[in-house]
Write an enzyme that holds these catalytic residues in place. Sequence first.
Site, PDB file in Angstrom:
ATOM      1  N   TYR A  25      -0.073  16.616  -1.119  1.00 34.66           N
ATOM      2  CA  TYR A  25      -0.141  15.185  -0.801  1.00 34.66           C
ATOM      3  C   TYR A  25      -1.584  14.724  -1.031  1.00 34.66           C
ATOM      4  O   TYR A  25      -2.450  14.934  -0.184  1.00 34.66           O
ATOM      5  CB  TYR A  25       0.300  14.997   0.649  1.00 34.66           C
TER       6      TYR A  25
ATOM      7  N   LYS B 156      -1.023   9.257  -2.913  1.00 33.61           N
ATOM      8  CA  LYS B 156      -1.042   8.037  -2.110  1.00 33.61           C
ATOM      9  C   LYS B 156      -1.832   6.978  -2.871  1.00 33.61           C
ATOM     10  O   LYS B 156      -3.017   7.156  -3.169  1.00 33.61           O
ATOM     11  CB  LYS B 156      -1.711   8.332  -0.763  1.00 33.61           C
TER      12      LYS B 156
ATOM     13  N   HIS C 126       9.345  12.327   4.793  1.00 30.31           N
ATOM     14  CA  HIS C 126       8.077  11.609   4.961  1.00 30.31           C
ATOM     15  C   HIS C 126       7.223  12.269   6.040  1.00 30.31           C
ATOM     16  O   HIS C 126       7.750  12.925   6.931  1.00 30.31           O
ATOM     17  CB  HIS C 126       8.419  10.170   5.372  1.00 30.31           C
TER      18      HIS C 126
HETATM   19  O1  GKR Z   1      -1.461   8.979   6.251  1.00 34.61           O
HETATM   20  O2  GKR Z   1      -2.344   7.306   5.213  1.00 34.61           O
HETATM   21  C1  GKR Z   1      -1.389   8.006   5.496  1.00 34.61           C
HETATM   22  C2  GKR Z   1      -0.054   7.698   4.874  1.00 34.61           C
HETATM   23  O3  GKR Z   1      -0.130   6.533   4.122  1.00 34.61           O
HETATM   24  C3  GKR Z   1       1.015   7.553   5.930  1.00 34.61           C
HETATM   25  O4  GKR Z   1       0.580   6.757   6.967  1.00 34.61           O
HETATM   26  C4  GKR Z   1       2.291   6.980   5.397  1.00 34.61           C
HETATM   27  O5  GKR Z   1       3.126   6.649   6.459  1.00 34.61           O
HETATM   28  O6  GKR Z   1       2.571   9.080   4.332  1.00 34.61           O
HETATM   29  C5  GKR Z   1       3.096   7.900   4.595  1.00 34.61           C
HETATM   30  C6  GKR Z   1       3.901   7.318   3.456  1.00 34.61           C
HETATM   31  O7  GKR Z   1       4.489   8.070   2.741  1.00 34.61           O
HETATM   32  O8  GKR Z   1       3.997   6.100   3.319  1.00 34.61           O
HETATM   33 MG    MG Z   2       5.512   6.481   1.749  1.00 33.03          MG
END
Ligand code: GKR
Ligand code: MG
Length: 418
Positions: free
Chosen positions: A144, A188, A315
């Site tokens: 990730y 992300k 998720h």
């Molecule tokens: O940890 O910044 C993060 C992610 O963006 C998380 O908050 C999201 O909820 O991993 C997540 C996602 O798949 O959208």
């Molecule tokens: Mg997501």
Amino acid sequence: MKISEIRVTPVAFRDPPLLNAAGVHEPWALRTIVEVITDEGLSGLGETYGDLDHLQKVRQCAQALVGVDVHHTNEIYRRIDTLVGDVVSDLHGLTGVATKEKSVDRVFATFEVACLDIRGKAAGVPVVDLLGGRVRDAVPYSAYLFYKWAGHPGEPDDRFGAALDPEGIVEQARFLIDRYGFQSIKLKGGVYEPAQEVAAIRALAEAFPGVPLRLDPNASWTVETSIWVGKELDGILQYLEDPAVDIPSMAAVAANVPMKLATNMCVVTPAHLPPALEQGAIGVLLLDHHYWGGLTRSAQVAALCGTFGLELSMHSNSHLGISLAAMTHLAAATPNLTHACDTHTPWQDGQDVVAPGALRFADGAVPVPDGPGLGVELDRDALARMHEQYLACGITSRDDTGYMQRFEPAFSTRRPRW
Ligand code: GKR
Ligand code: MG
């Protein structure tokens, strides 16, 4: 076997400055650890969000569950439903809309997992056996990736280093794949101009040929931008996650891009499934037992996805080992899990409330823990230390936006942004 006591302990652990559409992760991430104890002396573990409004609901409900049999999850749900009167929202807005049903499901899930842990221990079987038995011995997770700063401002660089462009992202992927053996990659997005994020995915495709890739901008794009990205990444992306803001916009994108759309934002509670299916908005659902009402209800949602032809992945938010164990048992019992699951585990860099040894990664997958129940034990020293960190860190709810605005006052979370 009745519940005689429930202990609720909020904890904090170090988190790197990971960038997302909401801002940037704060130096401390929060979770709540729950221990359910029975009149027969067995105990079970649950892990959930640490945000204060949610923590308060968990505490309030914990008191109301004393005396209930750990098998009577309908009664546990009924009591929680009565107590969670209002909608409990996230500050960061990365997990979709908050509804009353989702707020109840989020609290219930914590206790349901702990009850299953107890029931597994009582029967001498792992939780996966209470969910129908394993269809796989190890659950694949994805690397990730996050754009990130080298370290939190004012602190030394962390060991993951900076990733602010496609080269940095490829380097980060290499770092995680070398250490964990991941065989899928998720990036992300929603951080930089879509063209830069497209370039990062292309760079990953070139560096890791044949490795499935996903991009998740957390609903940062207009329908037009989403379609543009989808077409640019034809044949490269396994799926595109939450490009647009709601079910109708996702449906408009889905009709015009070659790959499936996945979500953990526009379908986050059972009531969202009928309109999403009717409009053809998604092809992949990212299950998350923390808000889909625990492991049994998530398994039921997984079965429904099979009926309606939706593919499945999982998720994650920043989490510790109790959650990783629960996710692993659920995924191991889910025949139609189609894609590697998400996990934030590497970013926790070894910090945990569970005793070492039960959870490990081999070739990017976590073998189902061997012991009865969840197969993990609390490390009480670590729990006490992380609770002290919670009390000292000064954070009571995750606020990626507020933290980002300390360094970039003009930062806005307007969605769609591009
Ligand atoms: O940890 O910044 C993060 C992610 O963006 C998380 O908050 C999201 O909820 O991993 C997540 C996602 O798949 O959208
Ligand atoms: Mg997501």
